[in-house]
Write a protein that holds these residues in place. Structure first.
Motif, PDB file in Angstrom:
ATOM      1  N   CYS A  11       0.869  -1.175   0.000  1.00  0.00           N
ATOM      2  CA  CYS A  11       0.000   0.000   0.000  1.00  0.00           C
ATOM      3  C   CYS A  11       0.905   1.223   0.000  1.00  0.00           C
ATOM      4  O   CYS A  11       1.983   1.193   0.607  1.00  0.00           O
ATOM      5  N   PHE A  12       0.484   2.282  -0.683  1.00  0.00           N
ATOM      6  CA  PHE A  12       1.375   3.445  -0.736  1.00  0.00           C
ATOM      7  C   PHE A  12       1.434   4.189   0.597  1.00  0.00           C
ATOM      8  O   PHE A  12       2.355   4.946   0.859  1.00  0.00           O
ATOM      9  N   GLU A  13       0.462   3.950   1.476  1.00  0.00           N
ATOM     10  CA  GLU A  13       0.516   4.557   2.813  1.00  0.00           C
ATOM     11  C   GLU A  13       1.201   3.574   3.762  1.00  0.00           C
ATOM     12  O   GLU A  13       0.690   2.489   4.007  1.00  0.00           O
ATOM     13  N   GLY A  16      -0.831   2.491   6.987  1.00  0.00           N
ATOM     14  CA  GLY A  16      -1.919   1.576   6.645  1.00  0.00           C
ATOM     15  C   GLY A  16      -1.379   0.202   6.290  1.00  0.00           C
ATOM     16  O   GLY A  16      -1.946  -0.820   6.665  1.00  0.00           O
ATOM     17  N   ILE A  44      -3.554  -2.877  -1.512  1.00  0.00           N
ATOM     18  CA  ILE A  44      -4.624  -1.939  -1.150  1.00  0.00           C
ATOM     19  C   ILE A  44      -4.282  -0.564  -1.729  1.00  0.00           C
ATOM     20  O   ILE A  44      -3.160  -0.087  -1.563  1.00  0.00           O
ATOM     21  N   PRO A  46      -6.274   2.964  -1.372  1.00  0.00           N
ATOM     22  CA  PRO A  46      -7.488   3.665  -0.942  1.00  0.00           C
ATOM     23  C   PRO A  46      -7.920   4.786  -1.887  1.00  0.00           C
ATOM     24  O   PRO A  46      -9.015   5.309  -1.740  1.00  0.00           O
ATOM     25  N   ARG A  47      -7.071   5.137  -2.852  1.00  0.00           N
ATOM     26  CA  ARG A  47      -7.469   6.217  -3.767  1.00  0.00           C
ATOM     27  C   ARG A  47      -8.472   5.726  -4.798  1.00  0.00           C
ATOM     28  O   ARG A  47      -9.310   6.476  -5.268  1.00  0.00           O
ATOM     29  N   ILE A  48      -8.375   4.427  -5.186  1.00  0.00           N
ATOM     30  CA  ILE A  48      -9.253   3.945  -6.274  1.00  0.00           C
ATOM     31  C   ILE A  48     -10.704   3.797  -5.824  1.00  0.00           C
ATOM     32  O   ILE A  48     -11.570   4.284  -6.557  1.00  0.00           O
ATOM     33  N   PRO A  49     -11.133   3.246  -4.735  1.00  0.00           N
ATOM     34  CA  PRO A  49     -10.379   2.426  -3.795  1.00  0.00           C
ATOM     35  C   PRO A  49     -10.516   0.949  -4.148  1.00  0.00           C
ATOM     36  O   PRO A  49     -11.536   0.537  -4.648  1.00  0.00           O
ATOM     37  N   GLU A 170     -15.547  -0.074  -2.895  1.00  0.00           N
ATOM     38  CA  GLU A 170     -16.862   0.500  -2.602  1.00  0.00           C
ATOM     39  C   GLU A 170     -17.515   1.011  -3.892  1.00  0.00           C
ATOM     40  O   GLU A 170     -18.668   1.385  -3.898  1.00  0.00           O
ATOM     41  N   ASN A 171     -16.751   1.015  -4.966  1.00  0.00           N
ATOM     42  CA  ASN A 171     -17.280   1.428  -6.263  1.00  0.00           C
ATOM     43  C   ASN A 171     -17.436   0.203  -7.170  1.00  0.00           C
ATOM     44  O   ASN A 171     -16.735  -0.782  -6.992  1.00  0.00           O
TER      45      ASN A 171
END
Lengths: 194, 312
Positions: A11-13, A16, A44, A46-49, A170-171
């Protein structure tokens, strides 16, 4: 998590990533799945998310037989089974009711099952009660649902003979985007998507 | 007289004398827990009498500690209470705050999960606004907290403490307008808080909560309340004996500027309104009485001095 051949969370974060590594370890050991998985990679963003988990399993074909659950002793007309491992007791009892009928099977306490006034088959100790391979992939997908971030309700999951993947967002994401991502992740663990 | 919140822990033996002593000092009991042989009292006592009270309780082997969280009601807000994400870290936070004297309520949002899809409905917003303080227990990703926090705080006008896995500075950086407090390194995790590091994080929440509450108390002191909430609680307990038949752990919950009374609003509003606090001053003169969004409870909000020109 020493039992896994390969385990990685990307993950880039950074924060997280570390937390999800810890969450994955906790969940897999809570669900008794560490021995089953061979390779696991979680991605993971979260930007896409999106949350993608891909992996392979070891041969999980552990057949649980009567002898694995407890020891069988014949005492006169009765057969007493002393339970050693309760994990599959519910399935074991259901099986006994099927074979001998409710009238002949009794469980006076937690660790004792008595079969009375009925003949026991010769190969009773070898009867298969549960085959873990039937349920392990389902358990694995459930564990991934638990690991995935809350609110990622749009899911795609698949499991074959030894590979599984789980993607959630979520999309509603286009099919080819998810597929590309999943096959990309498989490539990173040195596997080809089946 | 400045009242300070304290917790008294001691045996049941002669505890009635302790209660009498607190009342004689001009203090108020906020909550009384009786567990077998043990007794925990949460109370307000005058600041200058703490030494005297501690000396009084010494022969009874009691322990007196200052607990700044006594006498406030805190909402612990969590985006979801989904079953497959148990155990939630918010459960441990709510429970830990209770051990230091706060009254906490968990507010699990119906559709708070996710980033784009997270929402706060009017009932949730109103329930949160009935508390003194809200602690938002959010997740592990900075990107998500940044996007969803403003949606989840829309219309919430009580001070908010934001917690999440990113460090304190990161939380501060991504929050605009700023929250009242921040606690980092505490997002979603799937284990119970047992290790020393976990307990340290919970302690950080207690510390931050106490800091924010003290700031609120200082603000209230600029325009003091017409009557102390703890005193109003006693007036209601004496005036409405039915409150003793309410089996909730706190039939009357004390807040910083009011009370939540767990009696039906329609039946008791007028009775409460007309109860005398002192000669010629009724509760209706010193406070707004309104229906709570939590069940059919009653919410009492005490008016400040500038509004009533009364201090009783």
């Amino acid at each position: 998590m020493t039992m896994l051949d390969a385990f990685e969370v990307e993950c880039f974060e950074e924060v997280g990533q570390d937390v999800y590594k810890q969450i994955t370890e906790t969940v897999l050991s809570d669900h008794n799945l560490t021995a089953v998985i061979s390779k696991l990679r979680i991605f993971i963003d979260p930007r896409i998310p999106i949350f993608v988990a891909v992996g392979t399993i070891r041969d999980a074909g552990a057949r649980i037989r009567v002898s694995d659950i407890g020891s069988v002793q014949v005492q006169g007309d009765n057969t007493v089974i002393s339970i050693r491992d309760e994990t599959y007791l519910a399935q074991f009892l259901t099986r006994l009711y099927d074979i001998f009928g409710h009238d002949h099977v009794d469980q006076p306490d937690r660790f004792t099952v008595i079969i009375s006034e009925v003949e026991i088959p010769q190969d009773f100790e070898q009867i298969e009660i549960v085959n873990r391979a039937d349920t392990v992939l389902r358990d694995l997908i459930y564990a991934m649902t638990v690991i995935a971030p809350e609110g990622f309700k749009v899911r795609r999951e698949s499991y074959g003979k030894r590979q599984f993947f789980y993607a959630a967002s979520e999309n509603t994401l286009p099919e080819h985007v998810v597929e590309d991502m999943v096959s990309g992740q498989f490539a990173l663990i040195g596997e080809e998507m089946a | 007289m400045i009242l300070v919140p304290i917790t008294y822990t001691g045996g049941v033996y002669r505890h009635d004398e302790v209660i009498d002593y607190i009342e004689d000092l001009g203090g108020y009991i906020v909550q009384k827990h009786e567990m077998a042989q043990e007794m925990v009292l949460q109370a307000f006592i005058p600041k200058e009498d703490i030494g005297r009270f501690t000396a009084f309780t010494k022969p009874l082997a009691g322990e007196v500690t200052e607990s700044p969280l006594v006498g406030c009601e805190i909402a612990v807000v969590i985006p979801s209470l989904e079953i497959h994400h148990l155990p939630h870290s918010a459960c441990d936070i709510a429970e830990y705050l209770r051990t230091v004297g706060a009254k906490t309520n968990m507010v699990g949002l119906a559709r708070g999960f996710g980033k784009r899809i997270s929402q706060l409905n009017d009932e949730e917003r109103d329930v949160i606004n009935e508390h003194d303080l809200a602690i938002y227990v959010l997740g592990n990703f900075e990107t998500c907290i940044e996007e969803k926090f403003n949606g989840l705080r829309r219309g919430v006008n009580v001070p908010i403490i934001l917690t999440g896995a990113p460090p304190h500075e990161a939380l501060k950086r991504i929050t605009d307008p700023p929250a009242a407090g921040y606690v980092g390194n505490l997002g979603r995790f799937m284990h119970r808080t047992r290790t020393e590091a976990d307990i340290g994080r919970l302690d950080a929440i207690v510390e931050e909560t106490a800091r924010v509450l003290n700031a609120i108390r200082d603000e209230i002191a600029h325009d003091p309340l017409s009557v102390s909430p703890a005193r109003l609680k006693e007036v209601i307990e004496d005036g409405i004996p039915e409150i003793r038949e309410v089996y909730s752990p706190t039939p009357i919950t004390v807040q910083l500027t009011g009370l939540r009374i767990k009696l039906p609003f329609d039946r008791y509003r007028d009775v409460i309104k007309s109860l005398p606090v002192e000669e010629d001053v009724t509760i209706g003169d010193t406070a707004w009485i309104s229906p709570s969004r939590m069940r059919d409870y009653i919410l009492v909000q005490i008016k400040p001095f500038s509004e009533t020109h009364i201090v009783v």
